[in-house]
Design a protein around this motif. Sequence first.
Motif, mmCIF file in Angstrom:
data_model
loop_
_atom_site.group_PDB
_atom_site.id
_atom_site.type_symbol
_atom_site.label_atom_id
_atom_site.label_comp_id
_atom_site.label_asym_id
_atom_site.label_seq_id
_atom_site.Cartn_x
_atom_site.Cartn_y
_atom_site.Cartn_z
ATOM 1 N N LEU A 176 -4.653 -11.940 -1.461
ATOM 2 C CA LEU A 176 -4.125 -10.618 -1.445
ATOM 3 C C LEU A 176 -3.752 -10.363 -2.940
ATOM 4 O O LEU A 176 -3.471 -9.190 -3.338
ATOM 5 C CB LEU A 176 -2.984 -10.723 -0.302
ATOM 6 N N GLY A 177 -3.312 -11.509 -3.471
ATOM 7 C CA GLY A 177 -2.756 -11.158 -4.891
ATOM 8 C C GLY A 177 -3.805 -10.480 -5.680
ATOM 9 O O GLY A 177 -3.420 -9.766 -6.472
ATOM 10 N N GLN A 178 -5.142 -10.997 -5.509
ATOM 11 C CA GLN A 178 -5.934 -10.323 -6.445
ATOM 12 C C GLN A 178 -6.002 -8.904 -5.949
ATOM 13 O O GLN A 178 -6.325 -8.065 -7.005
ATOM 14 C CB GLN A 178 -7.602 -11.112 -6.141
ATOM 15 N N LEU A 179 -5.986 -8.452 -4.782
ATOM 16 C CA LEU A 179 -6.448 -6.982 -4.130
ATOM 17 C C LEU A 179 -4.998 -6.354 -5.002
ATOM 18 O O LEU A 179 -5.280 -5.232 -5.569
ATOM 19 C CB LEU A 179 -6.210 -7.061 -2.731
ATOM 20 N N LEU A 180 -3.962 -6.803 -4.830
ATOM 21 C CA LEU A 180 -2.593 -6.076 -5.615
ATOM 22 C C LEU A 180 -2.818 -6.101 -6.870
ATOM 23 O O LEU A 180 -2.452 -4.942 -7.462
ATOM 24 C CB LEU A 180 -1.253 -6.967 -4.856
ATOM 25 N N ARG A 181 -3.398 -7.051 -7.795
ATOM 26 C CA ARG A 181 -3.558 -6.934 -9.175
ATOM 27 C C ARG A 181 -4.373 -5.660 -9.347
ATOM 28 O O ARG A 181 -4.386 -4.884 -10.336
ATOM 29 C CB ARG A 181 -4.029 -8.047 -9.683
ATOM 30 N N THR A 182 -5.655 -5.680 -8.517
ATOM 31 C CA THR A 182 -6.532 -4.475 -8.589
ATOM 32 C C THR A 182 -5.860 -3.125 -8.404
ATOM 33 O O THR A 182 -6.004 -2.209 -9.395
ATOM 34 C CB THR A 182 -7.652 -4.737 -7.833
ATOM 35 N N VAL A 183 -5.034 -3.119 -7.449
ATOM 36 C CA VAL A 183 -4.289 -1.962 -7.179
ATOM 37 C C VAL A 183 -3.589 -1.558 -8.429
ATOM 38 O O VAL A 183 -3.372 -0.279 -8.893
ATOM 39 C CB VAL A 183 -3.399 -2.011 -6.068
ATOM 40 N N ASP A 184 -2.701 -2.604 -8.818
ATOM 41 C CA ASP A 184 -2.040 -2.148 -10.069
ATOM 42 C C ASP A 184 -2.888 -1.751 -11.400
ATOM 43 O O ASP A 184 -2.394 -0.884 -12.062
ATOM 44 C CB ASP A 184 -1.266 -3.515 -10.585
ATOM 45 N N LEU A 185 -3.923 -2.372 -11.485
ATOM 46 C CA LEU A 185 -4.789 -1.671 -12.513
ATOM 47 C C LEU A 185 -5.312 -0.463 -12.360
ATOM 48 O O LEU A 185 -5.358 0.407 -13.073
ATOM 49 C CB LEU A 185 -6.033 -2.705 -12.757
ATOM 50 N N VAL A 186 -5.573 -0.003 -11.290
ATOM 51 C CA VAL A 186 -6.118 1.314 -10.717
ATOM 52 C C VAL A 186 -4.875 2.291 -10.991
ATOM 53 O O VAL A 186 -5.023 3.340 -11.468
ATOM 54 C CB VAL A 186 -6.666 1.234 -9.138
ATOM 55 N N LYS A 187 -3.820 1.899 -10.459
ATOM 56 C CA LYS A 187 -2.509 2.768 -10.699
ATOM 57 C C LYS A 187 -2.274 2.939 -12.190
ATOM 58 O O LYS A 187 -1.963 4.199 -12.626
ATOM 59 C CB LYS A 187 -1.385 2.194 -10.215
ATOM 60 N N ALA A 188 -2.608 1.851 -13.010
ATOM 61 C CA ALA A 188 -2.137 2.069 -14.479
ATOM 62 C C ALA A 188 -3.130 3.014 -15.176
ATOM 63 O O ALA A 188 -2.839 3.515 -15.970
ATOM 64 C CB ALA A 188 -2.115 0.702 -15.210
ATOM 65 N N HIS A 189 -4.265 2.829 -14.930
ATOM 66 C CA HIS A 189 -5.525 3.573 -15.704
ATOM 67 C C HIS A 189 -6.285 4.725 -14.851
ATOM 68 O O HIS A 189 -6.861 5.258 -15.539
ATOM 69 C CB HIS A 189 -6.605 2.371 -16.081
ATOM 70 N N LEU A 190 -6.303 4.582 -13.703
ATOM 71 C CA LEU A 190 -7.142 5.455 -12.873
ATOM 72 C C LEU A 190 -6.545 6.596 -11.946
ATOM 73 O O LEU A 190 -6.844 7.725 -11.686
ATOM 74 C CB LEU A 190 -8.342 4.750 -12.305
ATOM 75 N N ASN A 191 -5.376 5.915 -11.155
ATOM 76 C CA ASN A 191 -4.926 6.778 -10.135
ATOM 77 C C ASN A 191 -3.514 6.466 -9.855
ATOM 78 O O ASN A 191 -3.192 5.508 -9.153
ATOM 79 C CB ASN A 191 -5.702 6.128 -8.814
ATOM 80 N N PRO A 192 -2.438 7.000 -10.618
ATOM 81 C CA PRO A 192 -1.291 6.489 -10.951
ATOM 82 C C PRO A 192 -0.403 6.859 -9.517
ATOM 83 O O PRO A 192 0.428 6.363 -9.234
ATOM 84 C CB PRO A 192 -0.669 7.534 -11.770
ATOM 85 N N GLN A 193 -1.005 7.630 -8.665
ATOM 86 C CA GLN A 193 -0.323 8.085 -7.393
ATOM 87 C C GLN A 193 -0.435 7.243 -6.220
ATOM 88 O O GLN A 193 0.160 7.240 -5.000
ATOM 89 C CB GLN A 193 -0.657 9.593 -7.015
ATOM 90 N N LEU A 194 -1.456 6.228 -6.516
ATOM 91 C CA LEU A 194 -1.821 5.383 -5.394
ATOM 92 C C LEU A 194 -0.745 4.450 -4.941
ATOM 93 O O LEU A 194 -0.021 3.930 -5.794
ATOM 94 C CB LEU A 194 -2.841 4.248 -5.780
ATOM 95 N N GLN A 195 -0.272 4.418 -3.522
ATOM 96 C CA GLN A 195 0.869 3.620 -3.302
ATOM 97 C C GLN A 195 0.304 2.777 -1.958
ATOM 98 O O GLN A 195 -0.278 3.256 -1.207
ATOM 99 C CB GLN A 195 1.891 4.440 -2.789
ATOM 100 N N VAL A 196 0.754 1.718 -1.973
ATOM 101 C CA VAL A 196 0.765 0.660 -0.651
ATOM 102 C C VAL A 196 1.725 1.222 0.499
ATOM 103 O O VAL A 196 2.770 1.007 0.219
ATOM 104 C CB VAL A 196 0.776 -0.952 -0.944
ATOM 105 N N SER A 197 1.030 1.962 1.347
ATOM 106 C CA SER A 197 2.045 2.813 2.415
ATOM 107 C C SER A 197 1.984 2.029 3.643
ATOM 108 O O SER A 197 3.186 2.136 4.636
ATOM 109 C CB SER A 197 1.626 4.202 2.601
ATOM 110 N N THR A 198 1.152 1.287 3.871
ATOM 111 C CA THR A 198 0.918 0.671 5.336
ATOM 112 C C THR A 198 0.463 -0.952 5.238
ATOM 113 O O THR A 198 -0.643 -0.936 4.504
ATOM 114 C CB THR A 198 0.194 1.421 6.110
ATOM 115 N N ILE A 199 0.978 -1.975 5.871
ATOM 116 C CA ILE A 199 0.266 -3.021 6.109
ATOM 117 C C ILE A 199 0.186 -3.130 7.714
ATOM 118 O O ILE A 199 1.128 -2.830 8.397
ATOM 119 C CB ILE A 199 1.239 -4.375 5.553
ATOM 120 N N LEU A 200 -0.883 -3.760 8.234
ATOM 121 C CA LEU A 200 -1.210 -3.581 9.568
ATOM 122 C C LEU A 200 -1.607 -5.207 9.947
ATOM 123 O O LEU A 200 -2.512 -5.606 9.382
ATOM 124 C CB LEU A 200 -2.368 -2.918 9.986
#
Length: 273
Positions: A173-197
């Motif tokens: 999961l850490g790898q996924l969240l690091r990828t999310v941080d990279l995407v937010k920083a460079h490609l999609n700043p509005q991406l947010q983790v809104s839901t965990i199921l």
Amino acid sequence: MAKRGDGDWPRPDHCRVITIANQKGGVGKTTSSVNLAASLAMHGAQVLVIDLDPQGNASTAFGVEHHADVPSVYDVLIEDAPLSDIVVAAPELPNLYCAPATLNLAGAEIELVSKVARESRLRRALDAYDKGRFDYVLIDCPPSLGLLTVNALVGGDELLIPIQCEYYALEGLGQLLRTVDLVKAHLNPQLQVSTILLTMYDARTRLAAQVAEDVRTHFGEVVLNTVIPRSVRVSEAPSYGQSVMTYDPGSSGALAYNEAAAEMAQQRIGRPS
């Protein structure tokens, strides 16, 4: 035909584009995409599911054709076809639409490498599409962190992460969240983790309760209160070209997904800037 739910749920004030991702396989990504979408549609929402998994399991569960000759997400990502050319109505569920995946998508990871703006091709297609007619767009990802999943993260405004209540739940999961941080920083700043199921919950084991507690401690209020139990009916439904919501609406899995979808409908998520 599937019946509407017991009353319509609140509709969001804008189209919520939700990517459902976890690079770990077998955690319930497609199952959650299909059943949350079906439940939202049965309660009055207009829902589009974009199947980004080459296996096409979401397309199968909706009874949507996805053999090699069918226009699919592959044509959108590689051939620049408009989304409007491939979106079809799910035959058994009013209000529900699907952009199908075919096996051609398996080669898209390689073909995307040489494309211009390769990470943003799904986003561009969504921006050109009249997605305002939908309340929810759910993007079902393959079990990897390749270019298909990156396109989904760039294309979405929200991220829903299914986590199974088992020993290796948080591994990777850490790898996924690091990828999310990279995407937010460079490609999609509005991406947010809104839901965990939390999925595959087995109330008979102490481990499941411990994993659920660890996830809630780590992620806080974005974790839905509803947990999805292990359910034979949930596993059986796709083989009949259905979601569990229509296959066995009274089963524990269907009731849990209905509650989870109701929680999602009540979320107040800000409009993307």
